[in-house]
Write an enzyme that holds these catalytic residues in place. Structure first.
Site, PDB file in Angstrom:
ATOM      1  N   SER A   1       0.861  -1.175   0.000  1.00 42.53           N
ATOM      2  CA  SER A   1       0.000   0.000   0.000  1.00 42.53           C
ATOM      3  C   SER A   1       0.895   1.222   0.000  1.00 42.53           C
ATOM      4  O   SER A   1       2.070   1.147   0.395  1.00 42.53           O
ATOM      5  CB  SER A   1      -0.877  -0.002   1.263  1.00 42.53           C
TER       6      SER A   1
ATOM      7  N   TYR B   1      -1.810  -0.412  10.531  1.00 41.09           N
ATOM      8  CA  TYR B   1      -1.784  -0.758   9.105  1.00 41.09           C
ATOM      9  C   TYR B   1      -0.522  -0.211   8.446  1.00 41.09           C
ATOM     10  O   TYR B   1       0.129  -0.898   7.656  1.00 41.09           O
ATOM     11  CB  TYR B   1      -3.045  -0.200   8.436  1.00 41.09           C
TER      12      TYR B   1
END
Length: 258
Positions: free
Chosen positions: A140, A153
């Site tokens: 990501s 995350y």
């Protein structure tokens, strides 16, 4: 590089689904790994309707080493050694850091980072045997920069990028490449969850919440799952033999890193 065996985790929806269908369209036999049978069956049917072949590996919990090893063994038993491994399973819950308790932290790290380790560890011998192996980790832009309210995350995806680079160096003298793709905000069910969180926290409408997420993309839009899948297709092709250890952003020009 076609008509080989590809295993994709998180293949039931979003980016994982797009990657699995794209690999099947290229001619790969695809093992569809995920926890839920129903969405995996739907992807399998879509692949079959286009003339492809796919195996459903439901109950594939990337946080459970025994389930991962069993799923990998089933996949190899059906389609032979894994030439392409795509680690796409993930979750992105949102919380301020002071409300990120140890249970939430551990779950996010376990799914997004340890899961990549467990699947790759279980499959690496098969990938080596397949020849010209390709490992692609879906990280990501959160693995390249920081975002508020997703500290766990961000930490996990930074770890995925680090693992990608380290393993690529270990395998550099082999014929196995290891890369990461780093999507920006992408139009998937995972993003829908982020929208719901924003609505609950701010009282904004769904449209306003989605608009706030597109602001990070200089193109002023969300990335599509197919755009991420196209990057994966290139990395798994014979045209990317010299590409390894890279973290490739698919983010519309977002400025990342320091």
């Amino acid at each position: 590089m076609t008509a080989r065996h590809a295993l994709v985790t998180g293949a039931g929806s979003g980016i994982g689904k797009a990657i699995a269908i794209a690999l099947a369209a290229r001619g790969h036999r695809v093992s569809l790994a995920g926890r839920r049978e129903t969405p995996l069956k739907a992807v399998q049917s879509e692949i079959a309707a286009a003339g492809g072949e796919a195996l459903v590996l439901d109950g594939f919990d990337v946080t459970d080493a025994s389930l991962v090893e069993g799923g990998v063994a089933r996949a190899v038993g059906r389609f032979g050694d894994i030439a392409v491994l795509v680690n796409c399973a993930g979750e992105a819950p949102s919380a301020p850091f002071d409300k990120t308790d140890p249970a939430l932290w551990s779950r996010v790290i376990s799914i997004n980072l340890t899961g990549v380790y467990l699947v790759t560890h279980a499959a690496i011998a098969s990938v080596r045997r397949a020849g010209s192996g390709r490992i692609v980790n879906v990280a990501s832009t959160a693995g390249l920069t920081g975002y508020p309210y997703v500290s766990a995350y961000c930490a996990a995806k930074h770890g995925v990028v680090g693992l990608t680079r380290a393993l690529a160096l270990e395998l550099a003298r082999s014929d196995v490449t290891v890369n990461a793709v780093c999507p920006g905000f992408t139009d998937t069910p995972l993003l829908d969850n982020a929208v719901e969180t924003i609505i609950g926290a701010t009282g904004r409408s769904a449209a306003e919440a989605r608009t706030s997420l597109t602001r990070a993309n200089p193109q002023g839009r969300l990335v599509t799952p197919q755009e991420v899948a196209d990057a994966v297709l290139w990395l798994t092709s014979e045209n990317a033999t010299a590409i390894t250890g890279q973290a490739i952003a698919v983010a519309g020009g977002e400025v990342l890193g320091g």
